[in-house]
Design a protein around this motif. Structure first.
Motif, PDB file in Angstrom:
ATOM      1  N   ASN A  40       0.630   2.439   8.417  1.00 54.91           N
ATOM      2  CA  ASN A  40       1.212   1.499   7.464  1.00 54.91           C
ATOM      3  C   ASN A  40       2.673   1.821   7.199  1.00 54.91           C
ATOM      4  OD1 ASN A  40      -1.136  -0.070   6.981  1.00 54.91           O
ATOM      5  ND2 ASN A  40      -1.931   1.540   5.656  1.00 54.91           N
ATOM      6  N   HIS A  64       0.847  -1.192   0.000  1.00 55.09           N
ATOM      7  CA  HIS A  64       0.000   0.000   0.000  1.00 55.09           C
ATOM      8  C   HIS A  64       0.884   1.244   0.000  1.00 55.09           C
ATOM      9  CE1 HIS A  64      -3.033   2.964   0.914  1.00 55.09           C
ATOM     10  NE2 HIS A  64      -2.384   3.297   2.007  1.00 55.09           N
ATOM     11  N   LYS A  77      -0.354  -6.777   5.363  1.00 52.71           N
ATOM     12  CA  LYS A  77      -1.461  -6.128   6.074  1.00 52.71           C
ATOM     13  C   LYS A  77      -2.580  -7.074   6.480  1.00 52.71           C
ATOM     14  CE  LYS A  77      -2.966  -2.273   4.494  1.00 52.71           C
ATOM     15  NZ  LYS A  77      -3.558  -1.297   3.573  1.00 52.71           N
ATOM     16  N   HIS A 118      -0.439  -5.686  12.456  1.00 49.91           N
ATOM     17  CA  HIS A 118      -0.539  -4.233  12.447  1.00 49.91           C
ATOM     18  C   HIS A 118       0.656  -3.634  13.179  1.00 49.91           C
ATOM     19  CE1 HIS A 118      -2.159  -5.062  16.493  1.00 49.91           C
ATOM     20  NE2 HIS A 118      -1.650  -3.893  16.785  1.00 49.91           N
TER      21      HIS A 118
END
Length: 206
Positions: free
Chosen positions: A183, A75, A170, A174
């Motif tokens: 992230n 991401h 992910k 976490h």
């Protein structure tokens, strides 16, 4: 400065110089990095450049087919020279044009490298590598127990004088920075990190 070399089936289609701020990637002609292919979203991803810190960070824009770095779906990712970004069937190689001069090593008595302090035991974990991995594998640098913890699910990457923590997988795991789930984030002295439920403090004596 840095650039992106765009390849398709081992053929170079072009190059794009990365600039400060947003370098958007997608199928629309308005994007600085435009790839006209139906496997690529109209607004697929972007690379944001911080020229002062000499770093570039890639972020996916919730694209349909995803964005990959070195064959791992991401991401958000801090880019390192020679990283290969895969979007659809196209490979985008990230290259740093000018290598920064290597600094002479400081005398041992003056070395003040960053380290992690385990919150539960007080143990100090030096961050001596360019990339330090968290995971439940024996090959990971920092072992995090748990059935839902995978191999190399998170990392701390060094980019010059900047240290960035990244969540690489992910699905279950976490990371939190000072109580907030993230992230990817740049670390500062005294930051409190929770990685897979295990607490650390980032300390940078220098």
């Amino acid at each position: 400065m840095a650039k992106i070399v765009i390849r398709y089936q081992n053929q170079i289609l072009g190059e794009a110089q990365l600039r400060p701020g947003f370098n958007t990637i997608g199928r629309l002609p308005a994007h600085p990095i435009c790839i006209e292919n139906l496997g690529i979203s109209r607004n697929h991803a972007f690379i944001i450049g911080d020229i002062e810190e000499k770093i570039f960070i890639l972020e996916d824009l919730q694209s349909l087919n995803g964005t990959y770095v070195n064959k791992k779906r991401v991401h958000k990712c801090l880019l390192k020279s020679n990283d290969v970004i895969t979007i659809g069937q196209h490979a985008l190689e990230y290259l740093e044009d000018v290598q920064r001069p290597r600094e002479l090593p400081a005398p041992v008595s003056q070395l003040r490298e960053p380290f992690l302090e385990a919150m539960d035991t007080g143990k100090s974990i030096p961050l001596a590598k360019e990339t330090t991995y968290f995971g439940n594998s024996s090959s990971d640098d920092i072992h995090i127990p748990g059935l839902m913890i995978g191999k190399q699910f998170a990392s701390i990457d060094r980019k010059g004088t900047v240290w960035v923590i990244n969540l690489l997988v992910k699905r279950f795991s976490h990371i939190k920075l000072n109580g907030e789930e993230v992230n990817s984030a740049r670390l500062k002295d005294g930051d409190e990190i929770e990685v897979g439920g295990v607490g650390f403090r980032f300390l940078h004596p220098g």
